[in-house]
Design an enzyme around this catalytic site. Structure first.
Site, mmCIF file in Angstrom:
data_model
loop_
_atom_site.group_PDB
_atom_site.id
_atom_site.type_symbol
_atom_site.label_atom_id
_atom_site.label_comp_id
_atom_site.label_asym_id
_atom_site.label_seq_id
_atom_site.Cartn_x
_atom_site.Cartn_y
_atom_site.Cartn_z
ATOM 1 N N SER A 1 37.058 -8.420 17.679
ATOM 2 C CA SER A 1 36.204 -7.327 18.026
ATOM 3 C C SER A 1 36.431 -5.914 17.200
ATOM 4 C CB SER A 1 36.851 -7.007 19.650
ATOM 5 O OG SER A 1 37.899 -6.881 19.704
ATOM 6 N N HIS B 1 32.574 -11.457 20.982
ATOM 7 C CA HIS B 1 31.400 -10.839 19.955
ATOM 8 C C HIS B 1 30.894 -12.019 19.233
ATOM 9 C CE1 HIS B 1 32.722 -6.791 20.740
ATOM 10 N NE2 HIS B 1 33.992 -7.083 20.945
ATOM 11 N N LYS C 1 28.086 -8.207 26.217
ATOM 12 C CA LYS C 1 27.690 -7.646 24.908
ATOM 13 C C LYS C 1 26.411 -8.061 24.550
ATOM 14 C CE LYS C 1 32.535 -6.647 24.552
ATOM 15 N NZ LYS C 1 33.866 -7.124 24.212
#
Ligand SMILES: *Cc1c(COP(=O)(O)O)cnc(C)c1O
Length: 396
Positions: free
Chosen positions: A181, A209, A240
């Site tokens: 990340s 991610h 995300k």
């Protein structure tokens, strides 16, 4: 009261170390931009990689579910909080990740806590990458298992740790992020799996991610690296690239069923509202029917990496949209971030303990919402901020 005084003193010490954290109030958002203090800034700090958080279809799906099911789920999933939308989302997530089943958690943080504490306990060994996310570290500690770290991305050292220690423990797990990340680099899953196989360890990949970013159709790091879903336990987040909120795990049916009975972060918390599940479901559909978002994200990530490699700091390695500008000291990270802010670019400084001591940085991330001109603007601002903060020699 004495505890207020103690808090004040502790806060002062934190500030003295340049580690005081404050939230900036965001007044509005637009594609690739946010408004703070009355000014529109280029947003280089969003994890909404595909711009889905503002997608009309997600908003509509959430609004519909909100009208039907209300603002709160009313109870935990096992008590009465499971709707058809929660179930449909779990099925869709399983399919997306190529796994047999999936389980939704309120956040990615909780998913990590739930999964690792359910799978590992006293008498077991957990070995993790040194740069793993705080939620993974907390989960490993909370599990009560013995906990060791290996140097970042170093599958050979991992193998060595397993060779030396494996025999002393009942079950062993290797825990890593997929895309890291704060660094934007990718775990060497093939090497990790080889080591894990050799010593009968299980592998948990937190792909917060990588989900929606890497792999065919955004299926994630495992898909990207040709790892079959059955070989790893995949944790992910809807918060995300998928533009919503909520964490999940995708794994075999027995593992998911075990989690329902054992993962305390699943059992003892209220279900996410059905609107959250509806938005997540719609995100997966949009990912399928609008592949141009992923294509744009990848173009921007490539362009931004290429651009930054021309600046005199640690050449960005890794892949994908996260590109850290490593400056070393916390104060320097904050100065660079402040100079960027002045120049109209929002990219916060990242300090310990989020990153190791002496590795403070400004973390930049690009999204599908940025236009090529935005990236040029960001690059010009970054170059100017570098000049202004007057220090070019940078720690790698
Ligand atoms: C953001 C993040 C999480 C937490 O996910 P949330 O859904 O925001 O709670 C977990 N792991 C990693 C690596 C992350 O970057």
């Amino acid at each position: 009261m004495w505890f207020d005084e103690a808090a004040r003193a502790e806060l002062e010490e934190i500030a003295r170390l340049d580690l005081r954290r404050v939230c900036r109030r965001v007044e509005a958002v637009a594609p690739g931009r946010i408004r703070v203090d009355g000014r529109w800034l280029l947003h280089l700090a969003s994890n909404d990689y595909l711009g889905l958080a503002q997608h009309p279809r997600l908003k509509e799906a959430a609004a519909e579910a909100l009208a039907r099911f209300g603002t709160g789920a009313g109870s935990a999933r096992l008590i009465g909080g499971t709707s058809s939308l929660h179930e449909a989302l779990e099925e869709a997530l399983a399919r997306f990740k190529g796994a047999e089943a999936a389980l939704l958690f309120s956040t990615g943080y909780q998913a990590n806590l739930g999964v690792i504490t359910a799978l590992a306990g006293p008498g077991d060994l957990v070995v993790g990458d040194r740069l793993n996310h705080a939620s993974l570290i907390d989960a490993c500690r909370l599990s009560g298992a013995a906990f060791r770290v290996y140097p970042h991305l170093d599958a050979a050292r991992l193998r060595e740790i397993l060779r030396v220690r494996r025999g002393k423990y009942r079950r062993t797990w290797v825990v890593t992020e997929g895309v890291f990340s704060m660094d934007g680099d990718v775990a060497p899953l093939a090497g990790i799996l080889e080591a894990a196989r050799a010593f009968e360890a299980g592998v948990v990949v937190d792909d917060a991610h990588g989900t929606g970013v890497l792999g065919a159709g955004g299926r994630g790091t495992a898909d990207h690296l040709g790892v079959r879903a059955g070989e790893v336990i995949q944790v992910g987040t809807l918060s995300k690239a998928l533009g919503g909120v909520g964490g999940f795990v995708a794994a075999s049916r027995p593992v998911v069923e075990l989690l329902k009975s054992k993962a305390r972060a699943f059992i003892y918390t209220t279900a996410p509202p059905a609107a959250v599940a509806a938005a997540g479901l719609e995100a997966l559909r949009v990912l399928e029917v609008e592949p141009e978002r992923l294509a744009r994200l990848r173009q921007n990530a490539l362009a931004w990496r290429g651009r930054l490699s021309g600046l005199p700091f640690a050449a960005p390695f890794g892949e994908g949209p996260i590109v850290p500008v490593r400056v070393g000291e916390s104060r320097r990270a904050m100065e660079l971030s402040d100079a960027l802010f002045e120049a109209g670019v929002y990219a916060p400084g990242i300090r310990p303990p989020t990153v190791p001591e002496g590795e403070a940085r400004v973390r930049t991330s690009v999204t599908a919402s940025h236009a090529p001109a935005d990236l040029e603007e960001a690059f010009a601002a970054l170059s100017a901020a570098f000049e202004k903060t007057g220090r070019n020699e940078i720690a790698v």
